[in-house]
Design an enzyme around this catalytic site. Structure first.
Site, PDB file in Angstrom:
ATOM      1  CG  HIS A   1      -0.293   0.135   2.444  1.00  0.00           C
ATOM      2  ND1 HIS A   1      -0.160  -1.161   3.330  1.00  0.00           N
ATOM      3  CD2 HIS A   1       0.526   1.131   3.177  1.00  0.00           C
ATOM      4  CE1 HIS A   1       0.580  -0.866   4.385  1.00  0.00           C
ATOM      5  NE2 HIS A   1       0.861   0.423   4.431  1.00  0.00           N
TER       6      HIS A   1
HETATM    7  C1  T46 Z   1       2.916   0.696   6.850  1.00  0.00           C
HETATM    8  C2  T46 Z   1       3.740  -0.520   7.189  1.00  0.00           C
HETATM    9  C3  T46 Z   1       5.395  -0.399   7.101  1.00  0.00           C
HETATM   10  C4  T46 Z   1      -4.360  -0.500  13.404  1.00  0.00           C
HETATM   11  O1  T46 Z   1      -5.425  -0.715  13.789  1.00  0.00           O
HETATM   12  N1  T46 Z   1      -3.556   0.481  13.790  1.00  0.00           N
HETATM   13  C5  T46 Z   1      -2.195   0.809  13.284  1.00  0.00           C
HETATM   14  O2  T46 Z   1      -1.555   1.775  13.632  1.00  0.00           O
HETATM   15  C6  T46 Z   1      -1.829  -0.061  12.349  1.00  0.00           C
HETATM   16  C7  T46 Z   1      -0.448   0.182  11.667  1.00  0.00           C
HETATM   17  C8  T46 Z   1      -2.565  -1.226  11.823  1.00  0.00           C
HETATM   18  N2  T46 Z   1      -3.805  -1.579  12.300  1.00  0.00           N
HETATM   19  C9  T46 Z   1      -4.549  -2.383  12.126  1.00  0.00           C
HETATM   20  C10 T46 Z   1      -5.256  -2.294  10.375  1.00  0.00           C
HETATM   21  C11 T46 Z   1      -5.071  -3.642  10.015  1.00  0.00           C
HETATM   22  O3  T46 Z   1      -6.265  -4.351  10.466  1.00  0.00           O
HETATM   23  O4  T46 Z   1      -3.660  -3.849  12.215  1.00  0.00           O
HETATM   24  C12 T46 Z   1      -3.869  -4.563  10.760  1.00  0.00           C
HETATM   25  C13 T46 Z   1      -2.639  -4.692  10.293  1.00  0.00           C
HETATM   26  O5  T46 Z   1      -2.555  -3.502   9.483  1.00  0.00           O
HETATM   27  P1  T46 Z   1      -1.607  -3.593   7.687  1.00  0.00           P
HETATM   28  O6  T46 Z   1      -2.366  -4.727   7.208  1.00  0.00           O
HETATM   29  O7  T46 Z   1      -1.927  -2.333   7.359  1.00  0.00           O
HETATM   30  O8  T46 Z   1      -0.240  -3.739   8.138  1.00  0.00           O
HETATM   31  P2  T46 Z   1       1.141  -3.853   7.205  1.00  0.00           P
HETATM   32  O9  T46 Z   1       2.094  -4.598   7.902  1.00  0.00           O
HETATM   33  O10 T46 Z   1       0.570  -4.298   6.034  1.00  0.00           O
HETATM   34  O11 T46 Z   1       1.541  -2.331   7.156  1.00  0.00           O
HETATM   35  C14 T46 Z   1       1.843  -1.527   8.098  1.00  0.00           C
HETATM   36  C15 T46 Z   1       1.199  -0.395   8.368  1.00  0.00           C
HETATM   37  O12 T46 Z   1      -0.347  -0.474   8.189  1.00  0.00           O
HETATM   38  C16 T46 Z   1       1.553   0.395   7.336  1.00  0.00           C
HETATM   39  O13 T46 Z   1       0.881   2.092   7.352  1.00  0.00           O
HETATM   40  O14 T46 Z   1       3.249   1.546   6.293  1.00  0.00           O
HETATM   41  O15 T46 Z   1       3.287  -1.286   8.186  1.00  0.00           O
END
Ligand code: T46
Length: 133
Positions: free
Chosen positions: A50
């Site tokens: 993303h």
């Molecule tokens: C990024 C990369 C480096 C939350 O509720 N609060 C938060 O602060 C974050 C970061 C995530 N979430 C929830 C949203 C999803 O349901 O945790 C779950 C996993 O998040 P996501 O699939 O977006 O995780 P990554 O590892 O793909 O990405 C993360 C960050 O979201 C993103 O901003 O830059 O790490």
């Protein structure tokens, strides 16, 4: 210009071991509103995929290692984060992917904004459209 902006984090070591301090608007060029960490990543998992419309972040592997791929729609570059003294600064409108997590990887991320799902662009074609416009 390279997409990989690494910030060398000063290690304040003494006979007891090492310490790294992250200060808002000093070590990192933004106000820190949030921190999160990623650990216990399963084998062969890749994360990210993303971009953010308005978010600055500093990512540090405080244990183990992982590889970031960054893409601005024109070029894609890869960097290995393998040291607690190496911070990757990521700005708005950069597609990011995280690959090759080691079993012991603990990736901590300092962010300039609170969590907001509306800030995410999770479709690569949408991302390309938005960076071109
Ligand atoms: C990024 C990369 C480096 C939350 O509720 N609060 C938060 O602060 C974050 C970061 C995530 N979430 C929830 C949203 C999803 O349901 O945790 C779950 C996993 O998040 P996501 O699939 O977006 O995780 P990554 O590892 O793909 O990405 C993360 C960050 O979201 C993103 O901003 O830059 O790490």
């Amino acid at each position: 210009m390279s997409l990989i902006n690494l910030i060398e984090l000063p290690v304040l070591g003494d006979a007891r071991g090492s310490l790294v301090s992250i200060e808002a608007n000093n070590t990192v060029p933004f106000d820190i509103k949030r921190a999160y960490y990623i650990f216990n990543t399963k084998d062969n998992v890749a994360r990210g995929f993303h971009a953010h419309k308005n978010l600055k972040q500093l990512a540090v592997c405080v244990s183990g290692q992982c590889r970031f791929e960054l893409d601005n729609g024109l070029q894609r570059e890869s960097v290995l984060l393998d040291s607690p003294a190496k911070g990757l600064f990521i700005v708005d409108m950069v597609w990011r992917e995280m690959h090759d997590f080691s079993k012991d990887c603990v990736l901590i991320v300092f962010a300039s904004e609170h969590y907001d799902e509306a800030d995410y662009i999770r479709d690569y074609e949408d991302f390309l459209e938005q960076v071109k416009s």
